[in-house]
Design a protein around this motif. Structure first.
Motif, mmCIF file in Angstrom:
data_model
loop_
_atom_site.group_PDB
_atom_site.id
_atom_site.type_symbol
_atom_site.label_atom_id
_atom_site.label_comp_id
_atom_site.label_asym_id
_atom_site.label_seq_id
_atom_site.Cartn_x
_atom_site.Cartn_y
_atom_site.Cartn_z
ATOM 1 N N GLN A 120 0.821 -1.205 0.000
ATOM 2 C CA GLN A 120 0.000 0.000 0.000
ATOM 3 C C GLN A 120 0.857 1.258 0.000
ATOM 4 O O GLN A 120 0.484 2.265 -0.598
ATOM 5 N N ARG A 121 2.006 1.193 0.652
ATOM 6 C CA ARG A 121 2.927 2.339 0.642
ATOM 7 C C ARG A 121 3.426 2.590 -0.785
ATOM 8 O O ARG A 121 3.537 3.725 -1.239
ATOM 9 N N LEU A 122 3.719 1.483 -1.510
ATOM 10 C CA LEU A 122 4.151 1.614 -2.903
ATOM 11 C C LEU A 122 3.044 2.241 -3.739
ATOM 12 O O LEU A 122 3.301 3.131 -4.565
ATOM 13 N N GLU A 123 1.799 1.811 -3.510
ATOM 14 C CA GLU A 123 0.680 2.357 -4.277
ATOM 15 C C GLU A 123 0.482 3.835 -3.979
ATOM 16 O O GLU A 123 0.178 4.624 -4.877
ATOM 17 N N ARG A 124 0.677 4.242 -2.716
ATOM 18 C CA ARG A 124 0.557 5.665 -2.392
ATOM 19 C C ARG A 124 1.584 6.467 -3.167
ATOM 20 O O ARG A 124 1.295 7.540 -3.697
ATOM 21 N N GLY A 125 2.812 5.955 -3.226
ATOM 22 C CA GLY A 125 3.854 6.649 -3.987
ATOM 23 C C GLY A 125 3.523 6.716 -5.466
ATOM 24 O O GLY A 125 3.755 7.743 -6.132
ATOM 25 N N GLU A 126 2.943 5.632 -5.996
ATOM 26 C CA GLU A 126 2.607 5.600 -7.415
ATOM 27 C C GLU A 126 1.474 6.568 -7.753
ATOM 28 O O GLU A 126 1.372 7.044 -8.884
ATOM 29 N N THR A 127 0.631 6.884 -6.779
ATOM 30 C CA THR A 127 -0.420 7.871 -7.018
ATOM 31 C C THR A 127 0.193 9.222 -7.383
ATOM 32 O O THR A 127 -0.247 9.887 -8.324
ATOM 33 N N PHE A 128 1.240 9.629 -6.645
ATOM 34 C CA PHE A 128 1.939 10.874 -6.951
ATOM 35 C C PHE A 128 2.627 10.778 -8.315
ATOM 36 O O PHE A 128 2.600 11.719 -9.112
ATOM 37 N N VAL A 129 3.252 9.621 -8.580
ATOM 38 C CA VAL A 129 3.967 9.439 -9.840
ATOM 39 C C VAL A 129 3.022 9.553 -11.026
ATOM 40 O O VAL A 129 3.314 10.244 -12.018
ATOM 41 N N ARG A 130 1.859 8.890 -10.930
ATOM 42 C CA ARG A 130 0.911 8.928 -12.048
ATOM 43 C C ARG A 130 0.399 10.348 -12.296
ATOM 44 O O ARG A 130 0.228 10.762 -13.447
ATOM 45 N N ARG A 131 0.160 11.087 -11.221
ATOM 46 C CA ARG A 131 -0.301 12.459 -11.389
ATOM 47 C C ARG A 131 0.767 13.299 -12.093
ATOM 48 O O ARG A 131 0.465 14.071 -13.009
ATOM 49 N N ASN A 132 2.024 13.145 -11.676
ATOM 50 C CA ASN A 132 3.102 13.907 -12.311
ATOM 51 C C ASN A 132 3.327 13.471 -13.754
ATOM 52 O O ASN A 132 3.654 14.295 -14.619
ATOM 53 N N ALA A 133 3.144 12.175 -14.019
ATOM 54 C CA ALA A 133 3.306 11.680 -15.389
ATOM 55 C C ALA A 133 2.270 12.303 -16.317
ATOM 56 O O ALA A 133 2.577 12.631 -17.478
ATOM 57 N N LYS A 134 1.053 12.498 -15.828
ATOM 58 C CA LYS A 134 0.020 13.153 -16.641
ATOM 59 C C LYS A 134 0.428 14.588 -16.981
ATOM 60 O O LYS A 134 0.207 15.061 -18.102
ATOM 61 N N GLY A 135 1.030 15.280 -16.008
ATOM 62 C CA GLY A 135 1.495 16.637 -16.263
ATOM 63 C C GLY A 135 2.591 16.678 -17.309
ATOM 64 O O GLY A 135 2.598 17.556 -18.186
ATOM 65 N N ILE A 136 3.507 15.710 -17.232
ATOM 66 C CA ILE A 136 4.581 15.638 -18.224
ATOM 67 C C ILE A 136 4.003 15.348 -19.608
ATOM 68 O O ILE A 136 4.417 15.944 -20.615
ATOM 69 N N SER A 137 3.028 14.442 -19.670
ATOM 70 C CA SER A 137 2.395 14.119 -20.957
ATOM 71 C C SER A 137 1.727 15.342 -21.570
ATOM 72 O O SER A 137 1.816 15.565 -22.789
ATOM 73 N N ARG A 138 1.077 16.143 -20.731
ATOM 74 C CA ARG A 138 0.428 17.359 -21.242
ATOM 75 C C ARG A 138 1.463 18.319 -21.829
ATOM 76 O O ARG A 138 1.236 18.946 -22.874
#
Length: 200
Positions: A120-138
């Motif tokens: 679950q700690r890994l998933e929490r970290g991945e939540t931040f990563v996915r959000r930042n990845a969307k910003g990079i994609s934009r």
């Protein structure tokens, strides 16, 4: 089963009490009786809402994650320079990490002894990563960032840098100024993405 307003208040009081006890005593030394005493309720009431100390700790961490995902960023105008957006995001992250630093340290401790919590700690970290990845994609779609960068891997690398800076500063106590953290991490983000980081 529907949760009554009173039940919701009791659960919230238990989560707040658990946070106080965990931050004060650490996860391993904390006892359910300490949490219920802090919340002014019985152990039986605790078990109405949570099955274990581990479960209430997860609830505490979920509340902290919500604070860190939605920290109340400084206002940035629509269409603002991408570097200004990155700077505001970094500042909001460091500020929210500082508010939750003791919990972030406990999170690392519990992740070493509990497999479910580690996942679950890994998933929490991945939540931040996915959000930042969307910003990079934009930014890539707008033609502002190297299109050859993998957004998810780039987000992992840059988010990991910022998270480690926050951990060593606020959880471990390295004496670094927030303004310096923000300026350096923003410049590194901008340089990595190929954006023009204007001097502060």
């Amino acid at each position: 089963m529907a949760v009554t307003a009173r039940g919701a208040r009791t659960r919230a009081a238990l989560v707040a009490a658990a946070r106080t006890v965990f931050e004060r005593d650490g996860f391993l030394a904390s006892r359910l009786t300490d949490i219920t005493a802090e919340a002014s309720c019985s152990v039986g009431t605790f078990y109405t809402h949570f099955a274990s100390k581990e479960e209430v700790f997860l609830a505490v961490m979920e509340a902290a994650q919500d604070d860190m995902l939605h920290p109340g960023m400084p206002h940035v105008e629509d269409g603002a320079d991408p570097v200004a957006v990155i700077e505001a995001s970094n500042r909001a992250y460091f500020d929210s990490y500082r508010r939750n630093a003791r919990l972030m340290m406990l999170q690392e401790q519990v992740a070493t002894i509990d497999d479910d919590f580690r996942r679950q700690r890994l998933e929490r970290g991945e939540t931040f990563v996915r959000r930042n990845a969307k910003g990079i994609s934009r930014l890539q779609d707008a033609g502002l960032v190297d299109a050859h960068l993998d957004p998810l891997m780039t987000a992992r690398a840059l988010s990991g840098m910022v998270a480690r800076l926050a951990y060593t500063t606020f959880a471990l106590g390295l004496d670094l100024a927030v303004d310096d953290l923000v300026e350096t991490s923003t410049r590194l983000w901008a340089n990595a993405l190929g954006l023009d980081a204007k001097p502060g």
